[in-house]
Design an enzyme around this catalytic site. Structure first.
Site: not given
Ligand code: PMP
Length: 343
Positions: A44
């Site tokens: 992120k």
């Molecule tokens: N893995 C973790 C540990 C996250 O914090 C997040 C986002 N909250 C994601 C995956 C997913 O990423 P995205 O928001 O780009 O879909």
């Protein structure tokens, strides 16, 4: 040029790690993009930096301004770092069911954290809606709006996707990722498909999410309920996800995710969170289906230290009925920080 470019200059360009055991098992190359190595510790950081730079470029965020976000943790952590580096105030609204580690880290980084009760998206007091109202009530403040602000997806199309293409010399057959906002999956899929439309782009979806049904059958409908994964699994199509070229979704149960997390820890030497576990579990399924000789890329989203009190705490796993999937953790084995946070 010598020297680094501070926090912003350290985001991205993460290694692509070969996962040895699962690669040998499947006869494929299963590669994990090591996003846990970003300076704020997660995938992120890319979205946080891009959202702030976009707001600056539009003139929406000026010196001394405030950045407000509703976040399960990692976006807030990334935003807090960027705000510290650039002199902004950071205000985070967070659902109260998140791990204590992420909450404490945000406070340590100097963010103002507002935990709110966990309620469905339709409720006006859902954390993202609280964040939106809070931003509107503060002077010189922006709501970063990670779910529907497409600067998020664009960051992955501009950086993560091209990095994967370059690191594999274009020899990538499939890309697999879970979705929180959908920014990572949509951005990378859009870029990779622009280079070669045959690259299979697959969503890894946890219990309780509506995207598995949406991607495979076109209707938003939850599959199962209640997952131990954090920050992924959603009930709506965000602006970041809308129109993304996703071929297929796989539903991964939490037991498989936990087993995958422990496999990564014990057999690959990688201490990672649950979303890395679900991603690797799904990548293995895709590799098995493609057959030997293919290259499957996935995302190692954040490190395990953020989940000591949960995923790496035997009592907690027992409460969730998942301890059998973590046999390597001896009965009663918890680290002191985990015991302290759970107590
Ligand atoms: N893995 C973790 C540990 C996250 O914090 C997040 C986002 N909250 C994601 C995956 C997913 O990423 P995205 O928001 O780009 O879909």
């Amino acid at each position: 040029m010598t020297g680094s470019l501070g926090f912003a200059g350290s985001v991205g360009n993460t290694p692509l790690v070969r996962l040895r055991r699962v690669s040998e098992e499947t006869g494929c190359e299963i590669l994990g993009k090591a996003e846990f190595m970003n300076p704020g510790g997660s995938v992120k950081d890319r979205a946080a930096l891009a959202i702030i730079e976009d707001a600056e470029a539009r003139g929406a965020l000026t010196a001394g301004g405030t950045v407000v976000e509703g976040t399960a943790g990692n976006t807030g952590i990334g935003l807090a770092h960027v705000c510290n580096a650039r002199g902004y105030r950071c205000v985070i609204v967070m659902p109260d069911n998140q791990s204590a580690e992420k909450y404490l880290l945000l406070k340590t980084l100097g963010a103002e954290v507002h935990p709110v009760p966990t309620v469905p998206y339709s409720n006006p007091n859902q954390y993202q809606k609280v964040a939106q109202r809070l931003a509107a009530s503060l002077p010189n403040a922006i709501w970063s709006n990670q779910f529907d602000n497409t600067a998020n997806r664009d960051a992955h199309a501009r950086t993560t996707g091209p990095e994967i293409w370059a690191q594999t010399q274009g020899r990538v057959d499939a890309f697999v990722a879970a979705a929180g906002t959908g920014g990572t999956l949509a951005g990378v899929a859009t870029y990779l498909k622009s280079r070669r439309p045959e690259i299979r782009c697959v969503l890894a979806d946890p219990p309780g999410s509506s995207l598995y049904e949406y991607i495979n059958n076109g209707t938003l409908k939850a599959t199962g309920s209640g997952s131990v994964t954090e920050g992924i699994g959603i009930g709506r199509v965000t602006a970041n996800l809308a129109g993304a070229p996703i071929d297929e979704a796989l539903h991964i149960e939490d037991g498989e995710t936990v087993a995958s997390v422990y496999g990564l820890l014990r057999e690959e030497g990688l201490f990672l969170g649950s979303t890395s576990g679900i991603n690797v579990a799904a990548a293995v399924r895709v590799a098995r289906r493609l057959g030997p000789g293919h290259t499957v890329v996935t995302v190692l989203c954040d490190g395990g230290a953020r989940y000591q009190s949960r995923l790496f705490n035997r009592e907690w796993l027992q409460q969730k009925g998942l301890a059998a999937y973590a046999p390597e953790l001896a009965p009663g084995q918890t680290l002191s920080i985990a015991t302290a946070l759970v107590a």
